[in-house]
Motif scaffolding. Structure first.
Motif, short mmCIF file in Angstrom:
data_model
loop_
_atom_site.label_atom_id
_atom_site.label_comp_id
_atom_site.label_asym_id
_atom_site.label_seq_id
_atom_site.Cartn_x
_atom_site.Cartn_y
_atom_site.Cartn_z
N ILE A 41 0.84 -1.20 0.00
CA ILE A 41 0.00 0.00 0.00
C ILE A 41 0.88 1.25 0.00
CG2 ILE A 41 -1.63 1.36 1.39
CD1 ILE A 41 -2.89 -1.36 2.23
N ASP A 42 1.93 1.23 0.80
CA ASP A 42 2.87 2.36 0.83
C ASP A 42 3.46 2.60 -0.56
OD1 ASP A 42 4.61 4.26 2.55
OD2 ASP A 42 6.09 3.07 1.44
N LYS A 43 3.86 1.54 -1.24
CA LYS A 43 4.42 1.68 -2.58
C LYS A 43 3.38 2.21 -3.57
CE LYS A 43 7.86 -2.02 -2.12
NZ LYS A 43 8.28 -3.36 -2.60
N ALA A 44 2.15 1.73 -3.44
CA ALA A 44 1.08 2.18 -4.35
C ALA A 44 0.79 3.66 -4.17
CB ALA A 44 -0.18 1.35 -4.11
N VAL A 45 0.78 4.10 -2.92
CA VAL A 45 0.55 5.53 -2.64
C VAL A 45 1.67 6.37 -3.24
CG1 VAL A 45 0.45 7.26 -0.82
CG2 VAL A 45 -0.84 5.13 -0.58
N LYS A 46 2.90 5.90 -3.12
CA LYS A 46 4.04 6.64 -3.67
C LYS A 46 4.00 6.72 -5.19
CE LYS A 46 7.10 5.87 0.26
NZ LYS A 46 8.23 5.07 0.82
N SER A 47 3.25 5.80 -5.81
CA SER A 47 3.08 5.84 -7.27
C SER A 47 2.02 6.85 -7.69
CB SER A 47 2.68 4.46 -7.79
OG SER A 47 1.32 4.18 -7.51
N GLY A 48 1.31 7.42 -6.71
CA GLY A 48 0.28 8.41 -7.00
C GLY A 48 -1.13 7.89 -6.98
N ALA A 49 -1.33 6.63 -6.60
CA ALA A 49 -2.67 6.05 -6.60
C ALA A 49 -3.56 6.68 -5.54
CB ALA A 49 -2.59 4.55 -6.37
N ASP A 50 -4.84 6.87 -5.86
CA ASP A 50 -5.79 7.36 -4.86
C ASP A 50 -6.90 6.35 -4.57
OD1 ASP A 50 -6.41 8.67 -7.66
OD2 ASP A 50 -8.33 8.57 -6.63
N ILE A 51 -6.98 5.25 -5.35
CA ILE A 51 -7.82 4.11 -5.03
C ILE A 51 -6.96 2.86 -5.17
CG2 ILE A 51 -9.85 2.73 -5.63
CD1 ILE A 51 -11.18 5.23 -6.70
N ILE A 52 -6.96 2.01 -4.14
CA ILE A 52 -6.11 0.82 -4.13
C ILE A 52 -6.96 -0.42 -3.88
CG2 ILE A 52 -4.19 -0.33 -2.94
CD1 ILE A 52 -3.13 2.46 -2.21
N LEU A 53 -6.70 -1.48 -4.64
CA LEU A 53 -7.41 -2.74 -4.48
C LEU A 53 -6.47 -3.81 -3.94
CD1 LEU A 53 -9.08 -1.21 -6.79
CD2 LEU A 53 -9.88 -3.48 -7.43
N LEU A 54 -7.06 -4.69 -3.12
CA LEU A 54 -6.40 -5.92 -2.67
C LEU A 54 -7.22 -7.11 -3.21
CD1 LEU A 54 -5.70 -4.83 1.00
CD2 LEU A 54 -3.94 -5.48 -0.64
N PRO A 55 -6.62 -8.30 -3.27
CA PRO A 55 -7.35 -9.45 -3.82
C PRO A 55 -8.26 -10.14 -2.80
CG PRO A 55 -5.09 -10.06 -3.34
CD PRO A 55 -5.21 -8.59 -3.04
N GLU A 56 -8.91 -11.17 -3.26
CA GLU A 56 -9.81 -11.98 -2.44
C GLU A 56 -9.03 -12.73 -1.34
OE1 GLU A 56 -13.09 -15.59 -3.15
OE2 GLU A 56 -11.59 -15.16 -4.68
N LEU A 57 -9.63 -12.82 -0.16
CA LEU A 57 -9.07 -13.58 0.97
C LEU A 57 -7.58 -13.33 1.16
CD1 LEU A 57 -10.95 -17.01 0.59
CD2 LEU A 57 -11.43 -15.18 2.22
N TRP A 58 -7.22 -12.04 1.09
CA TRP A 58 -5.80 -11.69 1.11
C TRP A 58 -5.16 -11.87 2.49
CZ3 TRP A 58 -4.17 -7.76 4.34
CH2 TRP A 58 -5.16 -6.91 4.83
N THR A 59 -5.94 -11.95 3.54
CA THR A 59 -5.34 -12.15 4.86
C THR A 59 -4.99 -13.61 5.14
OG1 THR A 59 -7.49 -12.41 5.95
CG2 THR A 59 -6.57 -10.18 5.84
#
Length: 273
Positions: A41-59
């Motif tokens: 998530i930190d890397k995605a934010v640094k890329s400029g993203a303002d909406i971020i998705l995670l996959p199914e059952l990621w935990t």
């Protein structure tokens, strides 16, 4: 980058930079998955993203036989994690889905948190995939799929749901302009993944933004290939097979343009089907 248009009703956010975290999930190791998701998530934010998705059952991945031990009670820990990340980075999260321990069993539940840290939506997977024994270990959901995120009418679905076009059409008829999909789609059928998602985008004249996991577990190998597809069915961004962050830009105003040019919904014969 976010572009805002002012009107008398509300502040509309039309353009977004989307990041899909194509995570290689550690089987049954929830704490490691939280830590790794935070890093991505930190890397995605640094890329400029303002909406971020995670996959199914990621935990947890598909460690279904240990759900009594590892499922998240009322999804409290997962919600708190997503809220913390959203507020820390001022970013909206379509937070994938997690194994949620409920009073009547365990559900596969999609979580959405806005940039203020507000939980705006929960949806528990309606269609359980028998080939992966979901019907044995999980309870089916009955929640509605629609929600509003950053001023845009949206809907959320989980993996196998995309094989049921009538389920997704309901959200389009309720004016969803974007359909978010989170998945653990096997590599074996990855061609179906791409074709079905493009079909859902074309027939519903909306964006489809789909985050799939990468990697493998003891029983399956997963296909990656996360996708952003526009209302014409054109692929805006696409991932490969490996763990990565897939990034693309969207403009939700394109949805109205496409729906006006080809007025499919106005030509439906509801009295016939």
């Amino acid at each position: 980058m976010i572009f805002l248009i002012k009107d008398n009703r509300r502040e509309l956010t039309l353009k977004h930079k989307i990041a899909m975290i194509q995570l290689d999930i550690h089987y049954g190791d929830t704490q490691t998955n939280y830590t790794r998701a935070s890093t991505f998530i930190d890397k995605a934010v640094k890329s400029g993203a303002d909406i971020i998705l995670l996959p199914e059952l990621w935990t947890s991945g598909y460690d279904l036989t240990r759900l009594d031990e590892i499922a998240d009670d009322q999804a409290k820990e997962s919600i708190a994690f997503l809220q913390e990340q959203a507020k820390k980075y001022n970013v909206s999260l379509v937070g994938g889905s997690v194994a949620e321990k409920c009073d009547d069993g365990v559900r596969n539940t999609l979580l959405v948190v806005d940039s203020k840290g507000k939980l705006v939506h929960k949806y528990s997977k309606l269609h359980l995939f028998q080939l992966m024994d979901e019907h044995v270990y999980l309870e089916e959901g009955n929640d509605k799929t629609e929600f509003e995120l950053d001023g845009t009418d949206s809907a959320g679905f989980i993996c196998y749901d995309i094989r049921f076009p009538e389920w997704m059409r309901k959200s389009a008829l309720n004016d969803a302009k974007v359909m978010y999909v989170v998945a653990e789609w096997p590599k074996l059928r990855i061609d179906h993944w791409r074709i079905l998602l493009q079909a859902r985008a074309i027939e519903n004249q909306c964006y489809v933004i789909a985050c799939n996991r990468s990697g493998s577990d003891p029983k399956n190998e997963f296909g990656g290939m996360s996708l952003i597809i526009d209302p014409w069915g054109e692929v805006v961004a696409e991932g490969g097979l490996e763990e990565e962050i897939v990034i693309g830009e969207v403009d939700f105003s394109l949805v109205e343009e496409v729906r006006k040019r080809i007025p499919v919904f106005g030509d439906r014969r509801e009295e016939r089907y």
